[in-house]
Design a protein around this motif. Sequence first.
Motif, PDB file in Angstrom:
ATOM      1  N   PRO A   1     -43.074 -26.594  14.397  1.00  0.00           N
ATOM      2  CA  PRO A   1     -43.677 -26.392  15.719  1.00  0.00           C
ATOM      3  C   PRO A   1     -44.607 -25.188  15.763  1.00  0.00           C
ATOM      4  O   PRO A   1     -44.659 -24.365  14.848  1.00  0.00           O
ATOM      5  CB  PRO A   1     -42.449 -26.162  16.611  1.00  0.00           C
ATOM      6  CG  PRO A   1     -41.471 -25.498  15.697  1.00  0.00           C
ATOM      7  CD  PRO A   1     -41.671 -26.154  14.351  1.00  0.00           C
TER       8      PRO A   1
ATOM      9  N   THR B   1     -41.230 -27.657  24.675  1.00  0.00           N
ATOM     10  CA  THR B   1     -41.579 -28.065  23.326  1.00  0.00           C
ATOM     11  C   THR B   1     -40.486 -27.655  22.346  1.00  0.00           C
ATOM     12  O   THR B   1     -39.590 -26.869  22.678  1.00  0.00           O
ATOM     13  CB  THR B   1     -42.906 -27.420  22.906  1.00  0.00           C
ATOM     14  OG1 THR B   1     -42.724 -25.986  22.846  1.00  0.00           O
ATOM     15  CG2 THR B   1     -44.012 -27.751  23.890  1.00  0.00           C
TER      16      THR B   1
ATOM     17  N   GLU C   1     -47.753 -28.190  13.930  1.00  0.00           N
ATOM     18  CA  GLU C   1     -48.328 -28.314  15.262  1.00  0.00           C
ATOM     19  C   GLU C   1     -49.232 -27.148  15.594  1.00  0.00           C
ATOM     20  O   GLU C   1     -49.994 -27.206  16.555  1.00  0.00           O
ATOM     21  CB  GLU C   1     -47.213 -28.417  16.307  1.00  0.00           C
ATOM     22  CG  GLU C   1     -46.357 -29.675  16.167  1.00  0.00           C
ATOM     23  CD  GLU C   1     -45.241 -29.734  17.184  1.00  0.00           C
ATOM     24  OE1 GLU C   1     -45.204 -28.852  18.071  1.00  0.00           O
ATOM     25  OE2 GLU C   1     -44.405 -30.654  17.098  1.00  0.00           O
TER      26      GLU C   1
END
Length: 536
Positions: A189, A283, A65
Amino acid sequence: MGQSSSREEEVSPELREVQSLAASTGALPSLEKAFSVLSDPQTKSIPIQSLQKCFELTFERLKFEQDVMFEEFPLLFTHFGSTIVDLFFVADKDGVSWIEFLRGYTKCCARAAGSALLNNLLQVFTVTCSKAGISVGLKFEVYDGDCKISGLFSTHDVVMLLWISWIISWDSRALRSNMQKSGRECRVPDVSHLVLSAIESCVEEGNKLDFWDSSVSKLDVQLHAPKCHMWALKTVPNLADCLTEFVHTRLCYSAAHEEISEQSCSSSEERSLSSVSESKLLTSGMAWAISLTLRGNIHEEMSKICFPSDIDEVNENILYRSSVHGKGINRFWSNIEGYNGPLLLLISACKELNDGRRWVIGALTHQGFESKEMFYGTSGSLYALTPVFHAYLSFGREKNFVYSHLHTTGRVYEPHPKPVGIAFGGSTGNERIFIDEDFARVTVRHHAVDKTYQHGALFPNQGFLPTEALVLEVEAWGLGGRAARKFQDAYKKREELFTEQRRKVDLKTFANWEDSPEKMMMDLMSNPNTVRREDR
């Protein structure tokens, strides 16, 4: 083998010692089973290749990400398993014996100081990079079992260290959740908030960076290894547990279960999971950073958000979202009332509506919210989440953890009304964080007003004066598990039942107005001197 050697007369003092250490971790029965699966019956040792394969990392799909993925990073997976074996397990010509198998496990997974466990992780990372041909400027000096770290960390190194730590944590949870060991998509992430935190803490000029416009992949900053080591112990103290958990899970679960379930998630499920993660204010990267500061059940609940196995597991933790349920303390209260467990509140804000410099802060309470005119609570933490991550735990000088006050019903006039809203730290009128009743504005004050939580800025360049900002989004996540959610459901059902009972009207009381007590009282009040005769 270990089981055949467990009889008292055959156990040497050396073996008894290492077995005792392994037993103290609670993993001895699982290790015995793993050894029986991995070892050669003839040599009663584990072939070195089998042990290396046990720690091997393989993925069919790996997505990032973050704004960039370093091309050399996947090379680490090829050498990760062999590095763990080389550093912790001593082999002879037949492989790794039972006693060396236990000794290797306790080197990595036994209870030890956080600095020692972090050194283990850094050594594994450094040696793995060296085998993959990636230069890392860390050096280790070992004296009588004590390891001293020196050298430099580049921004590139910090990113890869956090990535590999996330991946082995994801792998451990995937195995415990009976998901396929390889072949499932792993979404790594964005860890920019952690990297910028390390830079701000370890580099003298770090606080002068423009954290909103800084791309981590383009930063060329060198961090002194001892300072970076101290940053990790202070800010993310459980980072070293990623390696410990990985080794424990691979040995005690993966090795003892040769056939892992072949059920993998479909691509549609993966897309839905990723879209859910991206739509939330919290997140996966933020949740992981917070989880690295927690222990016990609350850490497990936060890990469910970090590594979700399905959509329902994600959604059952979220209690309130202002963009879905509406802004304001009343809307907030209707969704969190009755939740008696740890709760994480997140606030996204910016100084002006068109200001791109948005920041996210959070507050963790270890109990449910109550409507009171004073501060309350037993423990908690404040978090700066983006663009830079910091954790501010409570340090015990004061107990002003939470303030949550609704409009008081039944009072017409109050000479000194208490502020309506939600606050954390500080004192009444000088709260460190205060959200107004409409969830329109949040006020953040300097830590000098607060004696409950540790000192530090909640967003870059905070300054000494109070900062008033526009609230963009508010989220509340329940971390009390299914028991807390079940209790809240029962509470809401009781409240709905009481409400329905109050709304019901007994029509029988209005069947005969002439005989009703209400008419008698009204007649008496209208003419109290009227002579009334009893009907015969």
